[in-house]
Design an enzyme around this catalytic site. Structure first.
Site, PDB file in Angstrom:
ATOM      1  N   SER A  30       0.830  -1.210   0.000  1.00  0.00           N
ATOM      2  CA  SER A  30       0.000   0.000   0.000  1.00  0.00           C
ATOM      3  C   SER A  30       0.864   1.259   0.000  1.00  0.00           C
ATOM      4  O   SER A  30       0.349   2.366   0.001  1.00  0.00           O
ATOM      5  CB  SER A  30      -0.921   0.008   1.220  1.00  0.00           C
ATOM      6  OG  SER A  30      -0.170  -0.162   2.414  1.00  0.00           O
ATOM      7  N   ASN A 117      -2.028  -2.536  13.511  1.00  0.00           N
ATOM      8  CA  ASN A 117      -3.484  -2.321  13.500  1.00  0.00           C
ATOM      9  C   ASN A 117      -3.891  -1.050  14.237  1.00  0.00           C
ATOM     10  O   ASN A 117      -4.685  -0.259  13.734  1.00  0.00           O
ATOM     11  CB  ASN A 117      -4.198  -3.534  14.107  1.00  0.00           C
ATOM     12  CG  ASN A 117      -3.963  -4.785  13.279  1.00  0.00           C
ATOM     13  OD1 ASN A 117      -3.460  -4.696  12.161  1.00  0.00           O
ATOM     14  ND2 ASN A 117      -4.318  -5.936  13.822  1.00  0.00           N
ATOM     15  N   THR A 162     -40.250  26.345  -9.403  1.00  0.00           N
ATOM     16  CA  THR A 162     -40.528  24.991  -8.945  1.00  0.00           C
ATOM     17  C   THR A 162     -40.759  24.187 -10.219  1.00  0.00           C
ATOM     18  O   THR A 162     -41.266  24.738 -11.210  1.00  0.00           O
ATOM     19  CB  THR A 162     -41.775  24.904  -8.034  1.00  0.00           C
ATOM     20  OG1 THR A 162     -42.926  25.270  -8.803  1.00  0.00           O
ATOM     21  CG2 THR A 162     -41.662  25.820  -6.825  1.00  0.00           C
ATOM     22  N   HIS A 163     -40.356  22.944 -10.232  1.00  0.00           N
ATOM     23  CA  HIS A 163     -40.403  22.123 -11.466  1.00  0.00           C
ATOM     24  C   HIS A 163     -39.611  22.773 -12.605  1.00  0.00           C
ATOM     25  O   HIS A 163     -39.893  22.517 -13.772  1.00  0.00           O
ATOM     26  CB  HIS A 163     -41.837  21.872 -11.931  1.00  0.00           C
ATOM     27  CG  HIS A 163     -42.760  21.410 -10.853  1.00  0.00           C
ATOM     28  ND1 HIS A 163     -43.032  20.082 -10.621  1.00  0.00           N
ATOM     29  CD2 HIS A 163     -43.443  22.114  -9.912  1.00  0.00           C
ATOM     30  CE1 HIS A 163     -43.871  19.983  -9.585  1.00  0.00           C
ATOM     31  NE2 HIS A 163     -44.132  21.202  -9.136  1.00  0.00           N
ATOM     32  N   SER A 284     -14.858  26.995 -27.698  1.00  0.00           N
ATOM     33  CA  SER A 284     -14.998  25.791 -28.507  1.00  0.00           C
ATOM     34  C   SER A 284     -14.069  25.918 -29.703  1.00  0.00           C
ATOM     35  O   SER A 284     -13.881  27.006 -30.241  1.00  0.00           O
ATOM     36  CB  SER A 284     -16.446  25.654 -28.977  1.00  0.00           C
ATOM     37  OG  SER A 284     -16.499  24.860 -30.135  1.00  0.00           O
ATOM     38  N   LYS A 290     -18.955  30.266 -28.516  1.00  0.00           N
ATOM     39  CA  LYS A 290     -19.228  29.540 -27.273  1.00  0.00           C
ATOM     40  C   LYS A 290     -18.324  29.908 -26.119  1.00  0.00           C
ATOM     41  O   LYS A 290     -17.169  30.265 -26.294  1.00  0.00           O
ATOM     42  CB  LYS A 290     -19.155  28.028 -27.524  1.00  0.00           C
ATOM     43  CG  LYS A 290     -20.371  27.559 -28.299  1.00  0.00           C
ATOM     44  CD  LYS A 290     -20.601  26.090 -28.161  1.00  0.00           C
ATOM     45  CE  LYS A 290     -21.202  25.750 -26.828  1.00  0.00           C
ATOM     46  NZ  LYS A 290     -21.369  24.306 -26.706  1.00  0.00           N
ATOM     47  N   ASN A 292     -17.958  27.954 -22.606  1.00  0.00           N
ATOM     48  CA  ASN A 292     -18.463  26.814 -21.830  1.00  0.00           C
ATOM     49  C   ASN A 292     -18.075  26.928 -20.351  1.00  0.00           C
ATOM     50  O   ASN A 292     -16.932  27.230 -20.036  1.00  0.00           O
ATOM     51  CB  ASN A 292     -17.908  25.506 -22.403  1.00  0.00           C
ATOM     52  CG  ASN A 292     -18.331  25.311 -23.845  1.00  0.00           C
ATOM     53  OD1 ASN A 292     -19.449  25.661 -24.229  1.00  0.00           O
ATOM     54  ND2 ASN A 292     -17.421  24.784 -24.662  1.00  0.00           N
ATOM     55  N   GLU A 297     -19.176  22.709 -14.619  1.00  0.00           N
ATOM     56  CA  GLU A 297     -19.511  21.337 -15.050  1.00  0.00           C
ATOM     57  C   GLU A 297     -18.654  20.317 -14.309  1.00  0.00           C
ATOM     58  O   GLU A 297     -19.123  19.232 -13.945  1.00  0.00           O
ATOM     59  CB  GLU A 297     -19.296  21.193 -16.554  1.00  0.00           C
ATOM     60  CG  GLU A 297     -20.268  22.000 -17.395  1.00  0.00           C
ATOM     61  CD  GLU A 297     -19.831  22.047 -18.859  1.00  0.00           C
ATOM     62  OE1 GLU A 297     -20.185  21.118 -19.600  1.00  0.00           O
ATOM     63  OE2 GLU A 297     -19.116  22.998 -19.237  1.00  0.00           O
ATOM     64  N   TYR A 324      -9.467  -6.486  12.964  1.00  0.00           N
ATOM     65  CA  TYR A 324      -8.875  -6.003  11.718  1.00  0.00           C
ATOM     66  C   TYR A 324      -8.870  -7.086  10.653  1.00  0.00           C
ATOM     67  O   TYR A 324      -8.605  -8.255  10.922  1.00  0.00           O
ATOM     68  CB  TYR A 324      -7.430  -5.540  11.964  1.00  0.00           C
ATOM     69  CG  TYR A 324      -6.717  -5.084  10.699  1.00  0.00           C
ATOM     70  CD1 TYR A 324      -6.823  -3.779  10.239  1.00  0.00           C
ATOM     71  CD2 TYR A 324      -5.941  -5.977   9.948  1.00  0.00           C
ATOM     72  CE1 TYR A 324      -6.189  -3.365   9.074  1.00  0.00           C
ATOM     73  CE2 TYR A 324      -5.304  -5.571   8.785  1.00  0.00           C
ATOM     74  CZ  TYR A 324      -5.433  -4.267   8.353  1.00  0.00           C
ATOM     75  OH  TYR A 324      -4.809  -3.871   7.208  1.00  0.00           O
ATOM     76  N   GLN A 329      -7.323  -2.126   4.373  1.00  0.00           N
ATOM     77  CA  GLN A 329      -6.290  -1.336   3.692  1.00  0.00           C
ATOM     78  C   GLN A 329      -6.886  -0.579   2.497  1.00  0.00           C
ATOM     79  O   GLN A 329      -6.330   0.422   2.051  1.00  0.00           O
ATOM     80  CB  GLN A 329      -5.161  -2.264   3.225  1.00  0.00           C
ATOM     81  CG  GLN A 329      -4.009  -1.571   2.547  1.00  0.00           C
ATOM     82  CD  GLN A 329      -2.791  -2.469   2.445  1.00  0.00           C
ATOM     83  OE1 GLN A 329      -2.069  -2.669   3.410  1.00  0.00           O
ATOM     84  NE2 GLN A 329      -2.577  -3.036   1.271  1.00  0.00           N
ATOM     85  N   LYS A 332      -8.180   3.678   2.176  1.00  0.00           N
ATOM     86  CA  LYS A 332      -7.450   4.947   2.079  1.00  0.00           C
ATOM     87  C   LYS A 332      -7.617   5.698   0.763  1.00  0.00           C
ATOM     88  O   LYS A 332      -7.867   6.911   0.757  1.00  0.00           O
ATOM     89  CB  LYS A 332      -5.968   4.714   2.344  1.00  0.00           C
ATOM     90  CG  LYS A 332      -5.706   4.338   3.777  1.00  0.00           C
ATOM     91  CD  LYS A 332      -4.290   3.902   4.009  1.00  0.00           C
ATOM     92  CE  LYS A 332      -4.221   3.046   5.249  1.00  0.00           C
ATOM     93  NZ  LYS A 332      -4.972   1.754   5.115  1.00  0.00           N
TER      94      LYS A 332
HETATM   95  N1  ARG Z   1      -1.133  -1.284   5.585  1.00  0.00           N
HETATM   96  C1  ARG Z   1      -2.068  -1.828   6.512  1.00  0.00           C
HETATM   97  C2  ARG Z   1      -3.415  -1.137   6.356  1.00  0.00           C
HETATM   98  O1  ARG Z   1      -3.441  -0.104   5.806  1.00  0.00           O
HETATM   99  C3  ARG Z   1      -1.572  -1.649   7.914  1.00  0.00           C
HETATM  100  C4  ARG Z   1      -2.163  -2.592   8.891  1.00  0.00           C
HETATM  101  C5  ARG Z   1      -1.639  -3.953   8.643  1.00  0.00           C
HETATM  102  N2  ARG Z   1      -1.979  -4.850   9.675  1.00  0.00           N
HETATM  103  C6  ARG Z   1      -1.874  -6.159   9.554  1.00  0.00           C
HETATM  104  N3  ARG Z   1      -2.227  -6.901  10.547  1.00  0.00           N
HETATM  105  N4  ARG Z   1      -1.396  -6.717   8.469  1.00  0.00           N
HETATM  106  O2  ARG Z   1      -4.427  -1.634   6.775  1.00  0.00           O
END
Ligand code: ARG
Length: 471
Positions: A30, A117, A162-163, A284, A290, A292, A297, A324, A329, A332
């Site tokens: 990660s 964790n 309205t509408h 455009s 134009k 835009n 948007e 956990y 993971q 994020k």
């Molecule tokens: N990179 C992991 C995550 O974002 C960290 C936690 C990992 N914990 C584990 N028991 N493997 O969740």
């Protein structure tokens, strides 16, 4: 296997005989995205090491080496000399491995009474907390921009819909204040979520707590949390704070998207209510006339991403057993993208509003189109002539028909025509059948009358000042 790969295997306790295959590395790593958590990982580790030493769990010399090493690593990352290695999986192992490389044995003691964790839950909370504070700041800035505009346009008349059919005249200031209300609710929602978020997971360890005599109050305090999270299993398996953020960002994005949609409509030549600053539009390549409204948007379009990220994390979390699981993971990237998207859209919207030109004359001309003052005629029949509203509605409908037949406005109908519709319709009513008179009469609390808009602006300025002071 690379040296770093070996180091990673070492951190796992060496029971991965052959090391991760390339595919495992790819699916498992990660670091490509969670490197963004580095400042939070470092402050979290510093708080942890400081507490360990104070509790006599590591020596003061070890603590000093750790703190110094972490500061140096922060400098390496800031200056771009730090090498992030996918073989070391994530930000936590990357920093820890580098620390041990730099300071040796004390680095290997940092992870006492802690697990990745509780570490990742803490880092991620710190990230979301900072993002929440920035969202609140940007919402306040946007609201202030809207308040200034609403104040200037308290008496600017436009059609209310309205509408998407012309309904009754309103003031542009009043219409803008509807958005100010939304963004105030949004900022309160973020502030409310921040209160719930602010409990520290650190010290929950893997899931069960720890046998070491740690001081969770101390680490919580050092990291600006209100208190340690009460249940170690919940502390490491909870991602409500990320869901709260995404839900709040999603609702804010819906508000931004609705406003953007109106800007797109209003800036068409057909409406012509506003003219976006050139900076926020594009031409455009084929149609030279134009202009835009691309930025509006895109604010509208990007809301889709934020809504999607909320859905994605809800689905990721929904069947996870406690505590956990590695699925988490996946929490994020969506949050990171939602944070960036929300911040950009809040800033772009404030800038678009602040720089666009408002064509008050076009708004006023459009305000009366479609017999938008017909309700005023009916209300006058009730108020002045004592008619029942249902009858008054009928009479007003006939007046609209007569005006349509003559292609004129209601106030242009002459007295004989009015009298033929209903003898109680005397010339006095015509003075009321104007858009200005119409909005001026809507003085009920929360109504569109200019004086009400001015009062609403002042009231919200007070509220906002109070909220900003209370932070
Ligand atoms: N990179 C992991 C995550 O974002 C960290 C936690 C990992 N914990 C584990 N028991 N493997 O969740």
């Amino acid at each position: 296997m690379t040296d770093k790969g070996k180091a990673a295997r070492d951190l796992w306790g060496g029971h991965f005989g052959t090391g991760p295959a390339l595919l495992m590395e790819q699916i498992n790593a990660s670091i490509g995205f969670d490197k963004r958590l580095w400042p939070h990982d470092i402050v979290g580790s510093k708080a942890h090491a400081t507490m360990l030493a104070r509790q006599g769990i590591i020596s003061e010399a070890d603590r000093d080496a750790i703190l110094e090493g972490l500061d140096e690593i922060a400098r390496e990352i800031e200056t771009g000399s730090f090498h992030f290695d996918p073989a070391l999986e994530d930000i936590h192992l990357n920093i820890e491995a580098r620390l041990t490389e730099k300071i040796g044995d004390p680095g290997r003691r940092l992870h006492t009474a802690r697990s990745r964790n509780d570490q990742v839950a803490t880092d991620f909370k710190l990230f979301v907390r900072a993002a929440t504070d920035r969202a609140i700041d940007r919402l306040d800035r946007l609201t202030n921009t809207i308040l200034d505009m609403a104040d200037n346009h308290a008496a600017t008349v436009m059609p209310g819909f309205t509408h998407l059919q012309a309904a009754q005249p309103v003031t542009f200031g009043h219409h803008l204040m509807a958005y100010a209300e939304m963004f105030m609710r949004d900022r309160r929602r973020f502030a409310d979520a921040r209160l719930r978020l602010n409990e520290c997971p650190l010290g929950a360890a893997a899931l069960a707590g720890t046998s070491f005599p740690i001081d969770r109050e101390a680490t919580a305090r050092a990291l600006g949390f209100d208190r340690p999270a009460a249940n170690s299993i919940d502390a490491v398996s909870d991602r409500d704070f990320a869901l709260d953020f995404l839900a709040n960002a999603a609702i804010t994005s819906v508000h931004l998207s609705r406003l953007a949609e109106e800007l797109v409509l209003w800036s068409t030549p057909q409406f012509g209510f506003v003219r976006m600053a050139e900076d926020f539009t594009s031409g455009s390549s084929i149609m030279p006339q134009k202009r835009n409204p691309d930025a509006a948007e895109l604010v509208r379009g990007k809301s889709g991403r934020v809504l999607g990220h909320l859905q994605a994390l809800l689905v990721t979390m929904k069947s996870l057993p406690l505590a956990y699981s590695k699925d988490m993971q996946e929490d994020k990237e969506g949050v990171f993208d939602a944070v960036d998207t929300l911040e950009l859209c809040l800033e772009a919207t404030a800038a678009m509003l602040g720089s666009m030109r408002v064509d008050a004359a076009r708004m006023r001309a459009a305000a009366g189109v479609g017999y938008t003052v017909a309700t005023d005629l009916a209300d006058w029949m009730v108020r002045v002539k004592g008619a029942a509203f249902r009858d008054a509605h009928n009479i007003a409908a006939r007046a609209v028909k007569a005006a349509e037949a003559r292609s004129c406005d209601l106030h242009e109908l002459d007295e004989t025509v009015l009298q033929a519709i209903d003898p109680r319709l005397d010339g006095e009513v015509r003075g009321l059948l104007r858009v200005d008179a119409s909005v001026a009469s809507r003085t009920s609390f929360g109504g569109t009358a200019p004086e009400r808009v001015k009062a609403a602006v002042a009231a919200m300025r007070d509220q906002l000042a109070g909220l900003e002071a209370g932070r």
